[in-house]
Design an enzyme around this catalytic site. Structure first.
Site, PDB file in Angstrom:
ATOM      1  N   ASP A 457      11.587   1.279   0.597  1.00  0.00           N
ATOM      2  CA  ASP A 457      10.324   0.649   0.218  1.00  0.00           C
ATOM      3  C   ASP A 457      10.441   0.001  -1.158  1.00  0.00           C
ATOM      4  OD1 ASP A 457       7.644  -0.048   0.369  1.00  0.00           O
ATOM      5  OD2 ASP A 457       6.959   1.965   0.896  1.00  0.00           O
ATOM      6  N   ASP A 526       1.147  -3.249   5.979  1.00  0.00           N
ATOM      7  CA  ASP A 526       0.414  -1.984   5.880  1.00  0.00           C
ATOM      8  C   ASP A 526      -0.892  -2.043   6.672  1.00  0.00           C
ATOM      9  OD1 ASP A 526       2.278  -0.715   4.332  1.00  0.00           O
ATOM     10  OD2 ASP A 526       1.244  -1.031   2.428  1.00  0.00           O
TER      11      ASP A 526
HETATM   12  C1  GLA Z   1       3.871   1.688   0.965  1.00  0.00           C
HETATM   13  C2  GLA Z   1       4.345   1.502   2.389  1.00  0.00           C
HETATM   14  C3  GLA Z   1       3.699   2.559   3.257  1.00  0.00           C
HETATM   15  C4  GLA Z   1       4.034   3.939   2.725  1.00  0.00           C
HETATM   16  C5  GLA Z   1       3.658   4.064   1.270  1.00  0.00           C
HETATM   17  C6  GLA Z   1       4.185   5.347   0.663  1.00  0.00           C
HETATM   18  O1  GLA Z   1       2.529   1.388   0.834  1.00  0.00           O
HETATM   19  O2  GLA Z   1       4.101   0.212   2.849  1.00  0.00           O
HETATM   20  O3  GLA Z   1       4.111   2.425   4.597  1.00  0.00           O
HETATM   21  O4  GLA Z   1       5.424   4.169   2.879  1.00  0.00           O
HETATM   22  O5  GLA Z   1       4.158   2.984   0.502  1.00  0.00           O
HETATM   23  O6  GLA Z   1       3.840   5.494  -0.655  1.00  0.00           O
END
Ligand code: GLA
Length: 700
Positions: A457, A526
């Site tokens: 990420d 997201d």
């Molecule tokens: C980001 C990602 C999510 C999740 C969060 C965790 O927002 O896009 O899918 O992994 O971080 O903190």
């Protein structure tokens, strides 16, 4: 030469051919590299226009109207420069490039140009990609002189559109939770500019253009009309300028962003600009997308023709509150549903209870996992699933051991505030010591634990991108960051070749060809609300194939959308499950298990088939697309109906892409028709608002 591919040369004139597309250029009498043609392949070499200077008025510069492959400080048809440089504090600015030599290979062409005063060499490397109608183009600048040259802009090239006519540029814009928005803007006089300045590629847009004609009857559609397109293979700052000149020329410039950029090219050094993969389609946007999908799935992907396992991800269920017991309870339900790979998301590492601490300290939290990750991994594997883990390597919280030990490792300006976003700073990936630290700590994590999948990420963009100890121009950071990222990720991939890597950046914030070459799949957004997701996925599909498009059925707006609808949306890509399964009833779990079983039957088509977008979710309440097997033996149709106030009947969905002569049956009905009939008559879906259908076609 094989038909339909390769390079044709005649003296200093070259035609690149791929599928039905051709791209031509040549050197005119004065040594300038002139662009001559980009479009449908022509029968004979002599059909292509000669490489000559364009006629100009006596008051104009002699090159004022001449289309060039690289525009510089000299006049050209464009007012924008592909390359710009200064020496001696600006006493000499701009470049003057003349042809020096060319080297032709089977599918490659390297042309060397030189600026004689600066003794600066520019090498343009072109390639043709099989039969797909795709070409590649890259550019290197080499300083053969004695003096340092400050590069202030290095685009990959100018892309000259055919002379005459009106054009529109199709491009993708967006933001967090609303990535890959589709736009079409007429190219009026002046410029349209798109860029990224925050070190991540794509929340605000993708370095991509698709130009079609903007005249009555000539605009491209999914399966008809001309499209000139390209995208940059780069995972950082980029800039695109779509220009319509005063003389009515359409030109696209694409490359690294020159905003806040400089590069000190010392004597003997080379600078490589990332490549652009570009092409021409005579058959609309659909053919363009399918060409990119093939390229990514077969050539670019580190795992060719990848078919993703069905993932369960714990993020929405548990947020930071992860532990052995809770994760095992989820894993239990996931395994019974048919999930193949269980991913523990954020919250597992040292000191990570909220987003305020922990990033940088990549070992299991001693309170949550007193015996390390092994017991959980064992529990997951005993249930027949593979195990995956979330990491965010480029980031650090000020509240972490790493930051306390190395406060100078983050991007910052000396003496200025270091702005946080989501309570975190960005590590300076340009620094070799940072790169080595990350390679070492994640290599250890992957060596010590049998981890099958990593979700990588990246949850903030850059501000105060300073590098106080860099001994050269600190504006090099934007490029050195991405090169460092590629080194770390590439090295970890090489050391752990069996791991599947998922690319995430607060959703689809860094989706580009560079990432496609490094990872198997991308977390698309997201935003998992199904109607939003249909729009996002359609935008994503312009360039990127469904086997890379991760999507989970979650609990977002759970009471609005039926479970079937939520699953069907995610089944259009790499299906995953992301809801809190502990809250799901037995009935919901069994419905979900049915969808997983069904997905296993059709995923070879979703992952490997040809995408035909049949009705756009951007324009219609009833939207549809199909994935057709490469041998046309079968296909799977997806139809969705979001809310429509109209009582009118559903439209017939005309199925493109089937073999027109062959007979096809569709499941759930006795009707058998030829592919042509399915394309002409279509199929009328039997769905109401917020319902969806997945229907399989089989050749009989
Ligand atoms: C980001 C990602 C999510 C999740 C969060 C965790 O927002 O896009 O899918 O992994 O971080 O903190």
């Amino acid at each position: 030469m094989e038909d339909g591919m390769g390079i044709q040369a005649s003296g200093n004139y070259w035609v690149l051919e791929s599928g039905d597309a051709a791209y031509a250029m040549g050197v005119e009498a004065g040594g300038v590299l002139v662009h001559t043609y980009w479009g449908r392949k022509l029968p004979r070499l002599s059909d292509y226009p000669a490489a000559e200077r364009a006629k100009h008025f006596s008051a104009d510069h002699v090159l004022q109207l001449t289309a060039q492959e690289v525009t510089t400080g000299e006049a050209s048809a464009s007012d924008e420069r592909t390359l710009d440089a200064t020496i001696a504090g600006g006493h000499l600015r701009g470049l003057v490039l003349r042809f020096e030599s060319a080297e032709v290979g089977d599918n490659t062409l390297a042309i060397t140009l030189r600026d004689a005063d600066l003794n600066l060499r520019v090498v343009l490397t072109y390639g043709t990609l099989d039969q797909r109608g795709l070409f590649t183009r890259a550019l290197s600048v080499i300083n053969d002189g004695e003096r340092e040259v400050k590069l202030t802009r290095v685009f990959t090239g100018a892309f000259n559109l055919p002379v005459g006519g009106e054009f529109a540029i199709n491009h993708l814009s967006g933001r967090w939770g609303d990535e890959f928005r589709m736009n079409r803007d007429p190219m009026g006089f002046g410029t349209i500019q798109r860029d990224s300045r925050r070190v991540i590629t794509s929340h605000g847009g993708v370095p991509y253009f698709a130009v079609d004609r903007n005249e009555p009857g000539l605009a491209a559609s999914e399966e008809a009309g001309e499209v000139w397109f390209g995208t940059l293979q780069w995972s950082g700052n980029w800039r695109l300028i779509a220009e319509r000149t005063r003389d009515d020329r359409g030109i696209i410039h694409l490359g690294l962003n020159d905003h806040d950029f400089a590069w000190d090219l010392q004597s003997g050094e080379a600078f490589d600009a990332p490549r652009v993969v570009y092409g021409y389609s005579a058959n609309g946007f659909g053919a363009m997308s399918r060409a990119y999908h093939d390229l990514i799935r077969q050539d670019l992907s580190p795992r060719p023709n990848f078919v993703a396992p069905i993932v369960y991800n714990s993020w929405y269920a548990t947020l930071f509150d992860v532990d052995q017991e809770g994760q095992t309870a989820l894993a239990d339900k996931a395994a019974k549903m048919g999930v193949e790979l269980f991913v523990m998301d954020d919250g597992w590492f040292h000191g990570r209870n909220t987003d305020k601490a922990g990033l940088g300290d990549w070992w299991p939290d001693e309170v949550k996992f007193p015996k390390g990750l092994t017991p959980l991994i064992d529990a997951v594997k005993e249930r027949g699933m593979q195990f995956g883990l979330w990491i965010e390597p480029e980031m650090v919280n000020p509240d972490s051991d790493l930051y306390r030990a190395h406060p100078d490792w983050v991007l910052h300006y000396e003496g200025r505030e270091r702005s946080l976003m989501r309570n975190q700073s960005i590590l300076n990936m340009g620094r070799v010591d940072v790169q080595d630290y990350l390679i070492d700590i994640f290599d250890r994590l992957l060596t010590e634990n049998p981890i099958d999948f990593i979700k990588w990420d990246m949850n903030r963009s850059a501000s105060e991108a300073g590098w106080p100890t860099h001994e050269r121009d600190a504006r090099e950071i934007w490029v050195r960051y991405v090169e460092g990222l590629y080194r770390v990720w590439g090295e970890l991939r090489a050391r752990h070749p069996n791991v599947i890597w998922e690319n995430c950046c607060s959703g689809g914030g860094r989706v580009d060809l560079g990432m496609m070459a490094l990872t198997e799949q991308s977390w698309t957004s997201d935003n998992t609300v199904p109607a939003a997701r249909l729009l996002i996925q359609e935008g994503y599909s312009q360039l990127f194939p469904a086997n890379t498009m991760a999507g989970w059925a979650t609990d977002e707006e759970r009471h609005e959308y039926p479970l079937d609808f939520r699953f069907h949306v995610s089944m259009a890509g790499a299906l995953g499950v992301g809801g809190n399964l502990l809250d799901w009833s037995d009935e919901e779990c069994s419905v979900a298990a049915g969808h997983l079983a069904r997905f296993k039957e059709i995923r070879h088509l979703v992952a490997g088939g040809d995408l035909y977008r049949l009705r756009s979710a951007h324009h219609h309440a009833v939207s549809a697309f199909a994935y057709v097997a490469r041998d046309k033996a079968e296909a799977v149709l997806f139809v969705f109906r979001v809310h429509s106030a109209r009582l009118g009947a559903n439209p017939a969905i005309r199925i493109a892409g089937l073999d027109p002569e062959a007979l096809y049956a569709v499941e759930g009905s006795d009707v058998v028709r030829t592919g042509r009939a399915w394309a002409e008559i279509g199929l009328i879906p039997t769905i109401k608002n917020l319902q969806s259908q997945i229907l399989r076609f089989t050749r009989v």
